[in-house]
Design a protein around this motif. Structure first.
Motif, PDB file in Angstrom:
ATOM      1  N   GLU A  62      13.108 -20.590  32.780  1.00 19.85           N
ATOM      2  CA  GLU A  62      12.075 -20.204  31.815  1.00 19.85           C
ATOM      3  C   GLU A  62      11.154 -19.235  32.523  1.00 19.85           C
ATOM      4  OE1 GLU A  62      11.744 -20.918  28.588  1.00 19.85           O
ATOM      5  OE2 GLU A  62      13.581 -22.115  28.623  1.00 19.85           O
ATOM      6  N   ALA A  63      11.082 -18.016  32.017  1.00 25.40           N
ATOM      7  CA  ALA A  63      10.214 -17.002  32.621  1.00 25.40           C
ATOM      8  C   ALA A  63       8.760 -17.363  32.376  1.00 25.40           C
ATOM      9  CB  ALA A  63      10.509 -15.638  32.020  1.00 25.40           C
ATOM     10  N   PRO A  64       7.898 -17.178  33.378  1.00 24.66           N
ATOM     11  CA  PRO A  64       6.472 -17.380  33.163  1.00 24.66           C
ATOM     12  C   PRO A  64       5.938 -16.330  32.184  1.00 24.66           C
ATOM     13  CG  PRO A  64       6.938 -16.840  35.471  1.00 24.66           C
ATOM     14  CD  PRO A  64       8.220 -16.781  34.728  1.00 24.66           C
ATOM     15  N   PRO A  65       4.773 -16.549  31.606  1.00 20.78           N
ATOM     16  CA  PRO A  65       4.206 -15.540  30.698  1.00 20.78           C
ATOM     17  C   PRO A  65       4.085 -14.193  31.387  1.00 20.78           C
ATOM     18  CG  PRO A  65       2.894 -17.551  30.700  1.00 20.78           C
ATOM     19  CD  PRO A  65       3.924 -17.695  31.781  1.00 20.78           C
ATOM     20  N   SER A  66       4.203 -13.124  30.618  1.00 21.23           N
ATOM     21  CA  SER A  66       4.198 -11.781  31.194  1.00 21.23           C
ATOM     22  C   SER A  66       2.889 -11.429  31.882  1.00 21.23           C
ATOM     23  CB  SER A  66       4.509 -10.746  30.120  1.00 21.23           C
ATOM     24  OG  SER A  66       3.544 -10.807  29.098  1.00 21.23           O
ATOM     25  N   ASN A  67       1.813 -12.143  31.577  1.00 21.29           N
ATOM     26  CA  ASN A  67       0.545 -11.839  32.244  1.00 21.29           C
ATOM     27  C   ASN A  67       0.347 -12.656  33.518  1.00 21.29           C
ATOM     28  OD1 ASN A  67       0.156 -14.293  31.061  1.00 21.29           O
ATOM     29  ND2 ASN A  67      -1.781 -13.791  30.073  1.00 21.29           N
ATOM     30  N   ASP A  68       1.325 -13.460  33.890  1.00 20.42           N
ATOM     31  CA  ASP A  68       1.266 -14.237  35.126  1.00 20.42           C
ATOM     32  C   ASP A  68       1.474 -13.295  36.303  1.00 20.42           C
ATOM     33  OD1 ASP A  68       1.785 -15.845  37.353  1.00 20.42           O
ATOM     34  OD2 ASP A  68       2.854 -17.336  36.194  1.00 20.42           O
ATOM     35  N   ALA A  69       0.578 -13.335  37.270  1.00 21.42           N
ATOM     36  CA  ALA A  69       0.630 -12.415  38.412  1.00 21.42           C
ATOM     37  C   ALA A  69       1.898 -12.576  39.246  1.00 21.42           C
ATOM     38  CB  ALA A  69      -0.599 -12.619  39.294  1.00 21.42           C
ATOM     39  N   GLY A  70       2.598 -13.718  39.129  1.00 21.06           N
ATOM     40  CA  GLY A  70       3.786 -13.941  39.928  1.00 21.06           C
ATOM     41  C   GLY A  70       5.065 -13.421  39.302  1.00 21.06           C
ATOM     42  N   TRP A  71       5.021 -12.902  38.104  1.00 26.27           N
ATOM     43  CA  TRP A  71       6.227 -12.459  37.404  1.00 26.27           C
ATOM     44  C   TRP A  71       6.436 -10.973  37.590  1.00 26.27           C
ATOM     45  CZ3 TRP A  71      10.710 -13.695  35.931  1.00 26.27           C
ATOM     46  CH2 TRP A  71      11.382 -13.068  34.905  1.00 26.27           C
ATOM     47  N   LEU A  72       7.671 -10.562  37.694  1.00 27.95           N
ATOM     48  CA  LEU A  72       8.034  -9.151  37.801  1.00 27.95           C
ATOM     49  C   LEU A  72       7.558  -8.418  36.552  1.00 27.95           C
ATOM     50  CD1 LEU A  72       9.799  -6.993  39.296  1.00 27.95           C
ATOM     51  CD2 LEU A  72      11.700  -7.831  37.919  1.00 27.95           C
ATOM     52  N   ALA A  73       6.787  -7.353  36.685  1.00 26.33           N
ATOM     53  CA  ALA A  73       6.232  -6.633  35.535  1.00 26.33           C
ATOM     54  C   ALA A  73       7.329  -5.940  34.732  1.00 26.33           C
ATOM     55  CB  ALA A  73       5.181  -5.623  35.988  1.00 26.33           C
ATOM     56  N   HIS A  74       8.144  -5.115  35.379  1.00 31.58           N
ATOM     57  CA  HIS A  74       9.263  -4.457  34.707  1.00 31.58           C
ATOM     58  C   HIS A  74      10.136  -3.769  35.742  1.00 31.58           C
ATOM     59  CE1 HIS A  74       6.712  -0.832  35.069  1.00 31.58           C
ATOM     60  NE2 HIS A  74       7.837  -0.141  34.957  1.00 31.58           N
ATOM     61  N   ILE A  75      11.311  -3.331  35.280  1.00 36.69           N
ATOM     62  CA  ILE A  75      12.220  -2.563  36.122  1.00 36.69           C
ATOM     63  C   ILE A  75      12.422  -1.212  35.454  1.00 36.69           C
ATOM     64  CG2 ILE A  75      14.550  -2.390  37.078  1.00 36.69           C
ATOM     65  CD1 ILE A  75      14.623  -5.449  37.108  1.00 36.69           C
ATOM     66  N   GLY A  76      12.188  -0.126  36.184  1.00 37.96           N
ATOM     67  CA  GLY A  76      12.419   1.220  35.689  1.00 37.96           C
ATOM     68  C   GLY A  76      13.846   1.639  35.999  1.00 37.96           C
ATOM     69  N   ILE A  77      14.562   2.098  34.978  1.00 36.22           N
ATOM     70  CA  ILE A  77      15.971   2.464  35.134  1.00 36.22           C
ATOM     71  C   ILE A  77      16.178   3.902  34.667  1.00 36.22           C
ATOM     72  CG2 ILE A  77      18.340   1.942  34.430  1.00 36.22           C
ATOM     73  CD1 ILE A  77      17.398  -0.976  33.988  1.00 36.22           C
ATOM     74  N   MET A  78      16.659   4.740  35.577  1.00 34.97           N
ATOM     75  CA  MET A  78      16.975   6.129  35.239  1.00 34.97           C
ATOM     76  C   MET A  78      18.280   6.163  34.459  1.00 34.97           C
ATOM     77  SD  MET A  78      14.424   7.696  36.596  1.00 34.97           S
ATOM     78  CE  MET A  78      14.861   9.417  36.517  1.00 34.97           C
ATOM     79  N   VAL A  79      18.290   6.911  33.342  1.00 35.38           N
ATOM     80  CA  VAL A  79      19.491   7.020  32.514  1.00 35.38           C
ATOM     81  C   VAL A  79      19.824   8.488  32.293  1.00 35.38           C
ATOM     82  CG1 VAL A  79      19.089   4.805  31.362  1.00 35.38           C
ATOM     83  CG2 VAL A  79      18.186   6.893  30.341  1.00 35.38           C
ATOM     84  N   GLU A  80      21.107   8.766  32.072  1.00 44.40           N
ATOM     85  CA  GLU A  80      21.545  10.143  31.835  1.00 44.40           C
ATOM     86  C   GLU A  80      21.169  10.639  30.444  1.00 44.40           C
ATOM     87  OE1 GLU A  80      25.425  10.970  34.440  1.00 44.40           O
ATOM     88  OE2 GLU A  80      25.736   9.405  32.927  1.00 44.40           O
ATOM     89  N   ASP A  81      21.146   9.731  29.455  1.00 44.39           N
ATOM     90  CA  ASP A  81      20.842  10.114  28.075  1.00 44.39           C
ATOM     91  C   ASP A  81      19.942   9.036  27.471  1.00 44.39           C
ATOM     92  OD1 ASP A  81      20.816  10.584  25.302  1.00 44.39           O
ATOM     93  OD2 ASP A  81      22.886  11.295  25.284  1.00 44.39           O
ATOM     94  N   LEU A  82      18.640   9.290  27.480  1.00 44.01           N
ATOM     95  CA  LEU A  82      17.656   8.303  27.040  1.00 44.01           C
ATOM     96  C   LEU A  82      17.883   7.880  25.593  1.00 44.01           C
ATOM     97  CD1 LEU A  82      15.132   6.634  27.640  1.00 44.01           C
ATOM     98  CD2 LEU A  82      13.764   8.627  26.959  1.00 44.01           C
ATOM     99  N   ASP A  83      18.056   8.832  24.692  1.00 41.77           N
ATOM    100  CA  ASP A  83      18.228   8.498  23.275  1.00 41.77           C
ATOM    101  C   ASP A  83      19.453   7.619  23.055  1.00 41.77           C
ATOM    102  OD1 ASP A  83      15.939   9.906  22.509  1.00 41.77           O
ATOM    103  OD2 ASP A  83      17.055  11.770  22.229  1.00 41.77           O
TER     104      ASP A  83
END
Length: 133
Positions: A62-83
């Motif tokens: 169970e992921a902690p709430p997104s505002n919990d300081a211990g949780w990963l905020a996000h992962i940035g992923i480069m893509v060849e075609d965003l759309d």
């Protein structure tokens, strides 16, 4: 700076309840193929992709709430075609986040930011074998 050399993140490990859903999503939506599997191929304990994701099967997670300081905020992923990536991701019923159409939340709570790469940068980076001796 006491360490005069450069560094980069080679992979990010995340716990997921449904590892097969995540394997399929990262492969079918983002083209991240398998690099390594721990356990049986049809029910792995861990799964590493070419492209830096390590998925760790944790069925009761169970992921902690997104505002919990211990949780990963996000992962940035480069893509060849965003759309195209965004269109494919929405077929998986991911949730769009308020930050913009390229910000998505996966079922286990993981947030990803899809970023349009320039030129052939994705192909060039993936052609590098960082573990080669």
């Amino acid at each position: 700076m006491s360490y005069p050399q450069k560094s980069y993140v080679e992979h990010v490990a995340v716990r997921v309840r449904d590892i097969q859903w995540h394997i399929d999503f990262f492969y079918q939506v983002l083209g991240m193929d398998v690099r390594e599997i721990d356990g049986p191929a049809d029910a792995p304990n861990q799964y590493w992709t070419i492209g830096g994701m390590q998925l760790m099967s944790t069925p009761g997670f169970e992921a902690p709430p997104s505002n919990d300081a211990g949780w990963l905020a996000h992962i940035g992923i480069m893509v060849e075609d965003l759309d195209a990536a965004i269109a494919e991701a929405h077929k998986w019923k991911v949730k769009q986040l308020p930050q913009g159409r390229n910000w998505l939340q996966l079922p286990d709570g993981l947030a990803i930011e899809l970023i349009q790469a320039s030129g052939n940068s994705v192909v060039e980076v993936l052609a590098i074998n960082p573990r080669a001796q």
